[in-house]
Design an enzyme around this catalytic site. Sequence first.
Site, PDB file in Angstrom:
ATOM      1  N   CYS A 295      64.015 -51.841  37.150  1.00  0.00           N
ATOM      2  CA  CYS A 295      65.456 -52.083  37.067  1.00  0.00           C
ATOM      3  C   CYS A 295      66.166 -51.434  38.255  1.00  0.00           C
ATOM      4  O   CYS A 295      66.079 -51.931  39.368  1.00  0.00           O
ATOM      5  CB  CYS A 295      65.999 -51.616  35.717  1.00  0.00           C
ATOM      6  SG  CYS A 295      67.638 -52.331  35.353  1.00  0.00           S
TER       7      CYS A 295
ATOM      8  N   GLU B  72      58.936 -50.582  29.802  1.00  0.00           N
ATOM      9  CA  GLU B  72      58.755 -49.418  28.911  1.00  0.00           C
ATOM     10  C   GLU B  72      59.403 -49.633  27.549  1.00  0.00           C
ATOM     11  O   GLU B  72      59.131 -48.883  26.596  1.00  0.00           O
ATOM     12  CB  GLU B  72      59.312 -48.147  29.572  1.00  0.00           C
ATOM     13  CG  GLU B  72      60.800 -47.931  29.455  1.00  0.00           C
ATOM     14  CD  GLU B  72      61.645 -48.796  30.381  1.00  0.00           C
ATOM     15  OE1 GLU B  72      62.888 -48.694  30.311  1.00  0.00           O
ATOM     16  OE2 GLU B  72      61.073 -49.568  31.179  1.00  0.00           O
TER      17      GLU B  72
ATOM     18  N   HIS C 102      62.731 -53.989  31.740  1.00  0.00           N
ATOM     19  CA  HIS C 102      62.281 -52.671  31.296  1.00  0.00           C
ATOM     20  C   HIS C 102      60.966 -52.779  30.520  1.00  0.00           C
ATOM     21  O   HIS C 102      60.966 -52.840  29.291  1.00  0.00           O
ATOM     22  CB  HIS C 102      63.349 -52.011  30.417  1.00  0.00           C
ATOM     23  CG  HIS C 102      64.525 -51.537  31.187  1.00  0.00           C
ATOM     24  ND1 HIS C 102      64.625 -50.255  31.676  1.00  0.00           N
ATOM     25  CD2 HIS C 102      65.648 -52.188  31.586  1.00  0.00           C
ATOM     26  CE1 HIS C 102      65.760 -50.115  32.330  1.00  0.00           C
ATOM     27  NE2 HIS C 102      66.402 -51.273  32.296  1.00  0.00           N
TER      28      HIS C 102
END
Length: 240
Positions: free
Chosen positions: A115, A218, A216
């Site tokens: 990002c 994660e 993202h």
Amino acid sequence: MAGRPLIGVSTYLEAGTRWGVWQLEAALLPAGYPRLVQRAGGLAAMLPPDAPEHAAAAVARLDGLVIAGGPDVEPVRYGAEADPRTGPPARERDAWELALIGAALAARVPLLGICRGMQLLNVALGGTLVQHVDGHAEVPGVFGRHPVKPVPGTVYAEVVPEQTAVPTYHHQAVDRLGRGLVASAHAEDGTVEAVEWGTGGTGPAGEDWVLGVQWHPEAGDDVRVMRALVDRAGRRGTCA
């Protein structure tokens, strides 16, 4: 026996953070980042903001580098005036992470930008950003999802060959690509969703591994992008 590759992850630096009875400045990293590194087979190390002149020494100890998500890049870094919708600057973090990116590129350390990290990679190489796009961060503090389509023939397409729905939360995006970068994935509205070194560009290619993703990973279940970084980091022969 070689250990797990050591993957450094840049962090936030936040004032007035409260936990327990304490309210202090804190170096923070959402737990999804180290957990994703660990799930991908790496050993995670936090890299809080430091003096930029120490970036090369920090990178020299790593097998791979992740520049994490976070606040907007200060527009002065790419020669623009701030849009009213651009967030407040994080100058210490900008300076540190730009130095980390420069050190990783110089040392040919595998690099993943997430990002803000992708946006900062683009800026580090002379690119610019769109300061506001609609539709990629619908509810404050809540990740959305949208499909991302890989560009055939790119490194990203080798890692994730099919269109996938990804966790997303951003309001800025790549505009003019930085030196040596190519777009390797797009959203349905045309937003650049991934960038990487291009074999036809002016940056190094081939054995170098440099990728940025706008979403993202994660915050999701797909470990392939991080595993590709960890695998490439493990081949450098300097595992922790």
